[in-house]
Design a protein around this motif. Sequence first.
Motif, short mmCIF file in Angstrom:
data_model
loop_
_atom_site.label_atom_id
_atom_site.label_comp_id
_atom_site.label_asym_id
_atom_site.label_seq_id
_atom_site.Cartn_x
_atom_site.Cartn_y
_atom_site.Cartn_z
N MET A 1 -7.05 8.99 6.08
CA MET A 1 -6.21 8.69 5.62
C MET A 1 -5.68 9.06 6.00
SD MET A 1 -4.53 7.44 3.08
CE MET A 1 -4.40 7.27 2.77
N ASP A 3 -4.74 8.49 6.58
CA ASP A 3 -4.38 7.60 5.57
C ASP A 3 -5.56 7.83 4.71
OD1 ASP A 3 -3.06 5.43 7.69
OD2 ASP A 3 -3.29 6.81 8.08
N TYR A 4 -5.09 8.47 4.46
CA TYR A 4 -5.82 8.19 3.83
C TYR A 4 -6.87 8.77 3.65
CZ TYR A 4 -3.39 6.31 5.84
OH TYR A 4 -2.81 6.18 6.29
N ASN A 78 -7.83 7.94 13.61
CA ASN A 78 -6.79 7.16 12.95
C ASN A 78 -6.22 6.04 13.80
OD1 ASN A 78 -4.92 6.78 10.76
ND2 ASN A 78 -3.37 7.76 12.04
N VAL A 82 -6.93 1.42 14.15
CA VAL A 82 -5.99 0.29 14.18
C VAL A 82 -6.27 -0.60 15.39
CG1 VAL A 82 -3.56 -0.35 14.40
CG2 VAL A 82 -4.22 1.59 12.96
N ARG A 96 -5.54 2.46 3.83
CA ARG A 96 -4.22 2.48 4.43
C ARG A 96 -3.20 2.16 3.31
NH1 ARG A 96 -6.36 4.49 8.15
NH2 ARG A 96 -6.02 4.17 10.38
N PHE A 100 0.72 -1.96 5.20
CA PHE A 100 -0.03 -1.83 6.44
C PHE A 100 -0.03 -3.13 7.24
CE2 PHE A 100 -4.30 -2.07 8.56
CZ PHE A 100 -4.05 -1.12 9.55
N SER A 110 -5.25 -6.74 1.83
CA SER A 110 -5.71 -5.53 1.14
C SER A 110 -6.47 -5.91 -0.12
CB SER A 110 -4.53 -4.64 0.76
OG SER A 110 -3.78 -5.23 -0.29
N SER A 146 0.31 7.72 12.05
CA SER A 146 0.62 7.78 10.62
C SER A 146 2.03 7.24 10.39
CB SER A 146 0.51 9.22 10.12
OG SER A 146 0.98 9.35 8.80
N VAL A 208 -3.15 4.12 -1.58
CA VAL A 208 -3.86 3.51 -0.46
C VAL A 208 -4.90 2.50 -0.95
CG1 VAL A 208 -3.50 5.43 1.13
CG2 VAL A 208 -5.50 5.44 -0.37
N TRP A 211 -8.45 -2.40 3.57
CA TRP A 211 -7.90 -3.57 4.25
C TRP A 211 -8.99 -4.24 5.09
CZ3 TRP A 211 -2.68 -5.09 3.92
CH2 TRP A 211 -1.86 -4.20 3.21
#
Length: 242
Positions: A1, A3-4, A78, A82, A96, A100, A110, A146, A208, A211
């Motif tokens: 995390m 994110d989370y 992290n 992505v 996330r 996001f 999400s 982040s 959060v 996703w």
Amino acid sequence: MQDYFVFHVARKFAGRAFIVLLAMMALPFYRAQANSLSQGKCLVMAMPEVLGPQHNYENYILAMAQAGLCVDPVWMPNQRAVLALETGHVDGIFARPAGFQDEVSVSVLSGASRVGRVSEMLVTKDAGITGLGDLRNQSVGVWLGSKWSDTLLANHPNVVRVPGGPVMMQGMIRKGHIDAMLLDGYSLDASGGVPPGFHARSIGEITVYSWVLARHRDYLPKLDAGTVIFRQQLLKGGAKQF
């Protein structure tokens, strides 16, 4: 995390080892059951870097299996998570913040069930700094990738984006390489807590969610159900409210 986010399973007592052993024995059955219920598809989910590869994810796998969903968790830093999502190397990300979908170049959705809520924590040596407004030219470490912290510090002149996340930030602030660090409360706790002689204060809160790529929208109901089960199990295991 960053994110989370969340995954706070304590293993302080020897009796917990027996529980883990039972979980591992049951895992093949739950995997087979979940595979059948989800037409043989296991969602590959990127998990938080802060846990490190030494941790396992049986509790998360079993919770999702009880909801009829097969998941394949993978540890991933992290920023890399992505990129992996955008290139299709993973099907989703464990946690996330809301919004996001505006940070990635692919269509994502999400879950409706929150993974958790975490505090936005500012850690400094100077006890007189109680918020971002008290910062001047002090260097502030943030986790690379982040976005929530980047937004808060958009006008700050001395932001240090740290690729190694909370653990690297801990080392940097202890050695005086940065004056402050901004991270979520879960990551702060999991990376060692507030360093001796430093001060932490909450300046906000992040909610959060999990996703997934939009093409996996049909899996969201089971993902939500599994998230609820997972949270319940964490709370029963002694985790803090989140």
